[in-house]
Design a protein around this motif. Sequence first.
Motif, mmCIF file in Angstrom:
data_model
loop_
_atom_site.group_PDB
_atom_site.id
_atom_site.type_symbol
_atom_site.label_atom_id
_atom_site.label_comp_id
_atom_site.label_asym_id
_atom_site.label_seq_id
_atom_site.Cartn_x
_atom_site.Cartn_y
_atom_site.Cartn_z
ATOM 1 N N ALA B 145 0.840 -1.202 0.000
ATOM 2 C CA ALA B 145 0.000 0.000 0.000
ATOM 3 C C ALA B 145 0.875 1.251 0.000
ATOM 4 C CB ALA B 145 -0.932 -0.016 1.207
ATOM 5 N N GLN B 146 1.930 1.176 0.776
ATOM 6 C CA GLN B 146 2.848 2.328 0.808
ATOM 7 C C GLN B 146 3.460 2.540 -0.581
ATOM 8 O OE1 GLN B 146 5.864 1.950 3.787
ATOM 9 N NE2 GLN B 146 6.525 4.079 3.580
ATOM 10 N N MET B 147 3.841 1.434 -1.207
ATOM 11 C CA MET B 147 4.407 1.537 -2.559
ATOM 12 C C MET B 147 3.386 2.129 -3.525
ATOM 13 S SD MET B 147 6.466 -1.818 -3.721
ATOM 14 C CE MET B 147 7.122 -2.639 -2.304
ATOM 15 N N SER B 148 2.131 1.728 -3.347
ATOM 16 C CA SER B 148 1.099 2.186 -4.280
ATOM 17 C C SER B 148 0.858 3.676 -4.162
ATOM 18 C CB SER B 148 -0.209 1.420 -4.047
ATOM 19 O OG SER B 148 -0.869 1.898 -2.900
ATOM 20 N N ALA B 149 1.156 4.209 -2.975
ATOM 21 C CA ALA B 149 1.016 5.661 -2.812
ATOM 22 C C ALA B 149 2.107 6.387 -3.582
ATOM 23 C CB ALA B 149 1.076 6.019 -1.333
ATOM 24 N N GLU B 150 3.207 5.699 -3.779
ATOM 25 C CA GLU B 150 4.325 6.317 -4.503
ATOM 26 C C GLU B 150 4.231 6.059 -6.007
ATOM 27 O OE1 GLU B 150 7.407 4.185 -2.528
ATOM 28 O OE2 GLU B 150 7.022 5.168 -0.600
ATOM 29 N N ASN B 151 3.645 4.934 -6.359
ATOM 30 C CA ASN B 151 3.544 4.593 -7.779
ATOM 31 C C ASN B 151 2.191 3.934 -8.002
ATOM 32 O OD1 ASN B 151 3.652 3.487 -10.349
ATOM 33 N ND2 ASN B 151 5.819 2.932 -10.179
ATOM 34 N N GLU B 152 1.322 4.614 -8.734
ATOM 35 C CA GLU B 152 -0.053 4.111 -8.879
ATOM 36 C C GLU B 152 -0.122 2.824 -9.687
ATOM 37 O OE1 GLU B 152 -2.714 6.714 -10.907
ATOM 38 O OE2 GLU B 152 -1.831 6.283 -12.853
ATOM 39 N N HIS B 153 1.006 2.371 -10.184
ATOM 40 C CA HIS B 153 0.979 1.107 -10.942
ATOM 41 C C HIS B 153 0.943 -0.121 -10.051
ATOM 42 C CE1 HIS B 153 1.180 2.472 -15.152
ATOM 43 N NE2 HIS B 153 1.474 3.594 -14.536
ATOM 44 N N VAL B 154 1.121 0.066 -8.721
ATOM 45 C CA VAL B 154 0.738 -1.018 -7.796
ATOM 46 C C VAL B 154 -0.704 -0.715 -7.412
ATOM 47 C CG1 VAL B 154 1.181 -2.245 -5.661
ATOM 48 C CG2 VAL B 154 3.031 -1.051 -6.785
ATOM 49 N N ILE B 155 -1.609 -1.590 -7.766
ATOM 50 C CA ILE B 155 -3.010 -1.238 -7.536
ATOM 51 C C ILE B 155 -3.642 -1.992 -6.384
ATOM 52 C CG2 ILE B 155 -3.468 -0.521 -9.897
ATOM 53 C CD1 ILE B 155 -4.724 -3.336 -10.311
ATOM 54 N N GLY B 156 -2.966 -3.012 -5.898
ATOM 55 C CA GLY B 156 -3.583 -3.787 -4.822
ATOM 56 C C GLY B 156 -2.825 -5.069 -4.587
ATOM 57 N N VAL B 157 -3.485 -5.984 -3.914
ATOM 58 C CA VAL B 157 -2.864 -7.263 -3.599
ATOM 59 C C VAL B 157 -3.825 -8.387 -3.974
ATOM 60 C CG1 VAL B 157 -3.722 -7.250 -1.209
ATOM 61 C CG2 VAL B 157 -1.710 -8.617 -1.787
ATOM 62 N N PHE B 158 -3.261 -9.460 -4.525
ATOM 63 C CA PHE B 158 -4.054 -10.644 -4.847
ATOM 64 C C PHE B 158 -3.869 -11.621 -3.699
ATOM 65 C CE2 PHE B 158 -5.954 -13.048 -8.505
ATOM 66 C CZ PHE B 158 -6.180 -14.231 -7.824
ATOM 67 N N LEU B 159 -4.926 -11.885 -2.972
ATOM 68 C CA LEU B 159 -4.851 -12.751 -1.795
ATOM 69 C C LEU B 159 -5.506 -14.098 -2.093
ATOM 70 C CD1 LEU B 159 -5.593 -10.200 1.013
ATOM 71 C CD2 LEU B 159 -3.825 -11.939 1.180
ATOM 72 N N ASP B 160 -4.731 -15.132 -1.949
ATOM 73 C CA ASP B 160 -5.173 -16.486 -2.302
ATOM 74 C C ASP B 160 -5.558 -17.238 -1.030
ATOM 75 O OD1 ASP B 160 -5.347 -19.152 -2.957
ATOM 76 O OD2 ASP B 160 -3.566 -19.183 -4.218
ATOM 77 N N TYR B 161 -6.829 -17.506 -0.879
ATOM 78 C CA TYR B 161 -7.316 -18.199 0.323
ATOM 79 C C TYR B 161 -7.591 -19.680 0.076
ATOM 80 C CZ TYR B 161 -7.528 -13.855 2.849
ATOM 81 O OH TYR B 161 -7.171 -12.689 3.485
#
Lengths: 611, 625
Positions: B145-161
Amino acid sequence: MKVQFAFVAGALAACCAVAQAQLPPREALGASDKYRVLVDKVISKANGWVFTKEHMREIREAGFNVVCPRRGGYDPARSRKQALMAQEEGLYFVSWIRGSLEAEGNVKMVWQDGKEQNICSPNSDKLWDMITRLIVEHAKISADVPAFIGTFLDYENYAPDKPSVSPHNCYELSYDQKILREFAAAQKIEMPTLAPAERYPWLARKELHARFRQFQIQSWRARARKLRQQVDSINPRFQFILYPAPGTLLMTEALYPEWGTREAPVVLADPYTYQRPWEFMAEAPALALNRITLLRGMASVRPRGVRHQYLGGIDPIARSADPEFCGKNASMLAHLSDGYWVFYEGPKYTAKDHGAYFEWFRRANKEIAQGIFELQHLPRATPENLGRTTVDRKTDKPQLGLFGMKSRMFEAQITEGTFEVHNVEGMSLGYLQQFQVVVLQNFNMPIAANSETSRNLRAYVEQGGGLLLGHDTGWFMESIFPEVAARDVPTKKVEWGRHVVETDLVVAEPHPCLGDAVKGRRFPTEFRDHMIFKAGPVGRIVIQNTLGDPVVVVADVGKGRVVFSGCYYGYSKPLSGLEESVFQSMLNWLGRLDGALPQAAALDESRPAPE
Amino acid sequence: MRFCVGIAAVMGFATALGVLEEAEAAQRERLGREDKWRIVVDKVMQPEAGWVTEEWMVKAASDAGFNVFCPREGARNLDAVRQVTAWCQKYGIYHMPWIRGTLGTDGAEADGKRVVWSGGGEQALWSINSDEFWEWTHEYIGAYAQMSAENEHVIGVFLDYENYAAGAREGNAYGLSYDDVILARFAEAKDLALPDLPLAQRKTWLQKKGLHDAFSTLQIQHWRERCRALRQAVDAHNPSFQFCIYPAPGTLFMREAAYPEWGTEQAPLILADPSTYGRPARFLTQADSLTENRRKLVGGMNVPKDAGIHFMYAGGIDPIVQGADPEFCGKNAVAISDVTDGYWIFYEGPTYRKDHPEYWKWFTWANGHIVRGNYPAQYEPRETDENWTLDLFDRQIPGRSLRAADTSGKTVTYPQARLRGQNTLFLACRKGQAVEVELKHHPLAKYPSPLSWELWNPGMKSLAAGTIPRGAADVVSFIPTVDGIHVLRASAGGCAYSVLRSNVPVGLYAGQKLSLFLGIERLYFKIPTGMQTFAVTAFDAVQETIRVNVLNARGEQVATGQTDLTDRAVGVKVQTLGHAGEVWSLELTKADEGHLEDYWIKLELDAKLPPTLSLAPEHVFELAQ
């Protein structure tokens, strides 16, 4: 014949005084039992707007599971009577009222541009009092009559003086004095007395508009929440059915979140699938486009976090909504959404007219009730009206076909006299080829470049026709001429994601299609917005806006010519000045009235003659 | 209500309708809306570089028209995540690190803090109720999330349950856990003194005491608090950061906690549905499969819709599953995107230098159509031959098929061999030559099911279906209109059935599990010429055991194996010792211990063998190219 039979059967059943029909399980509605809602303006209308048991039985026997009389919602006693009648026939019942009210006091709707309309503002106490009073009454009836499941709220703007520009349904933000005063008091700001047209600019200039928007939406939400609470205290399962979905600002920002609950999801009634997207479109592609429209509407609600059910709509009043199409449209809509609703208007209550519609609805409903949706895929059984194949030429003038132009533009071309002017009423290649020039303004169909219509249009141009794709045509349709231009997404002064607003245009380069307009000449447009393009490798940008976005891109294609124009021509008044002369020059250029030979022919002539 | 519809009026909600598509990088806010999700979770390119992402992989994903790249490995290396994001930015796409929603542990430090299922099964996973699990989750997701604030090309996380851990699992992650942590929390909240309960007795004890509902409520509330805290931590960096959770519509944890807490107006939850990975049933045509997949998605979306959460929905594709051939995957991608907010691929199965190009070609094809909004492309006719071999053989052996030697039409009466459960039978047919196969229903106990059968031709066109009443026999008869292997599927529910006779070779499909009942004297198969070794695996049912004897062409037993009461599978390895190219057989009989009565066993043949067992030696099948 079949309808007559139904009438007889209904009468016989009534004579036999059958036991009260059982309501299907309420929790199944919209789930395993998809909604099949009839908003009636045909059956009861033929009886002086009075519903009878036989009417209810006929509707039930046609396979609908919810009936909504167009009249009666303002009269609780009448609603109760209708609801009981529906219940006896095993139908669920919804009362219909408008979500707007003619203004009597001074809290009229004031649109962003300052236009005042003679309907109550969404901030009007009178409006909310009326809605609250009626809906609470409906909810009370629903507590006694289980068939009564909710109120249908119609937020279409029917008033004659509604804005000419979308959005114009009820409601967007209002800039009435009442809400402005409340806002000023809440924000503790001094607000001068402003004329309606000065209010939005003042708020924007003072950088108060976002807060004003938030304030007004919160005000709506508080009112909506209060009403939901009142209803919940009577019947928490009482549902609100809202039209037109996906919705206006009031609907999406206030009513959706406040009125949709776990026990009573808000029901969203979409009207954008009422008929064929274009009158002369064949049934199969028309259903395919309606499908896209429905899916997009549904997708737009998903991220909103609303407990809802979504219904596609049908309205037989449109000429292209013939009985068979309506039945198949119902099958398609119910397949993908939580059901469908019919605004049943247009047909006469006769065996021939109404009977034909009900026969197709009955076929659709029978399948839908069983979870089968095959009807939509069956080949067309009755002949279709695919438009004209010939143009009624009356003169030797070049023929001009116009689509989507207001009558003032039609008249202006007749007066101008260069062309013989017609409406475009077909899309076959043979038909198109009878025109020198075709203008498609807001021919807003999301069709692929390989669709039949697109292929015909391309062939028309390649074989010598002149085509102007105007305003949003080039936005919705995949570019038929990607080598010339394709839609682009604006980033400055944007409305609706695709329009640049309140921005003058500039001649980018002199070109025969612009007449004698010189490079750099700046001019205003009659309409307040335009869309923009990305030019392809052979497209020439002849007009751009002052932000530098291409607005008119032209090219020769095969033996013909094409113009992509982002402008809307003649929305509210005739064209004037340079815009008028440029428009006329473009038509002349497209029709080769500039004396130029087709490109291919010119090339051929430049070649040495064969030995 | 004469609403102004039609072409001119579609503009009424035109933003929602926007069909614009850009060849360039999609704008962040359009992702999943006008620009449908085209997410690739890569497990095919990464192995080429030792399971790290290299720039060419990101470029390849972008060139193929994906808009989100999601490397299967590397999410715990934050420098690598940063680097992948930079490449995504360079190529105009977006990045979503992939991590599991589970964290393994088998050390003593996790005692009492591991997942405990309702039946008492404990898995080597940190419990969803443990601080350790959430600290780990915060560490990585917070960093993204911190990275995404710096670069909008990280948009989220894929969580595998998905629950990949060994042990007695009852489902994917997570259901209610009965670990010490949450029980102690519950006891404290309710001021209870809990006895020292064995794992398997915890749920029952709570139920007996009338406390289970309260326990469930408290645990779910606890999950919600944990999820809320994570969302708040993420929001502090970037409120647009999205959680993508799999498998949708979801587990109890996903539906009750992640749904309401992680989906926000600014960051709708992305729900990744795996139910459309491949064809929904065996021997189903592409057209029917796509119809069914679309139906599943429309139904699946109702779960979050009814929950009233902020969400987007993406259907999944996994080329590793049976029937997910390259063309089907491409068409499936278009069909999924037609009805949802886009699609995602769990890209595994293909080998980069072998069949990846064909898959990639079809995904590129699909992405092009999706970007253009040309969803009717899903209905285009198959370009590659579609027949049951796609479903039968490993996708890496294209063109492989079966043939039977004897197609004379002579009727053979078979010795009794009872089948149970759903099985697939192959019939080697000739065009115009009438086929008669007699089936018999064998009642068991009071199971009421009749014997149901359905028949397909080699092109997977359904020809006929029928039922045979309890205890009766009937003949399936037809005249084939084409040469080749026809497929007969049969099931009698809890009852058994058998093939009494046939005038065409009948092969029982054993490439996967073939379900049989009681002992069987002989099942025949042909060893391909040159094969030196092969294996047969048998599985028994609970409380039942089985012995498998392998006999060569002379009827000599050359190998044997049996299951026992603790080991429910046995693999029998066999050396052919000069008898390849001949017809061998299996005998299925009672093992040394246990019973072989009212339950079924399952049998798998080595993948190198023709995947059929026949009831007569003259009816064996061979592999054919």
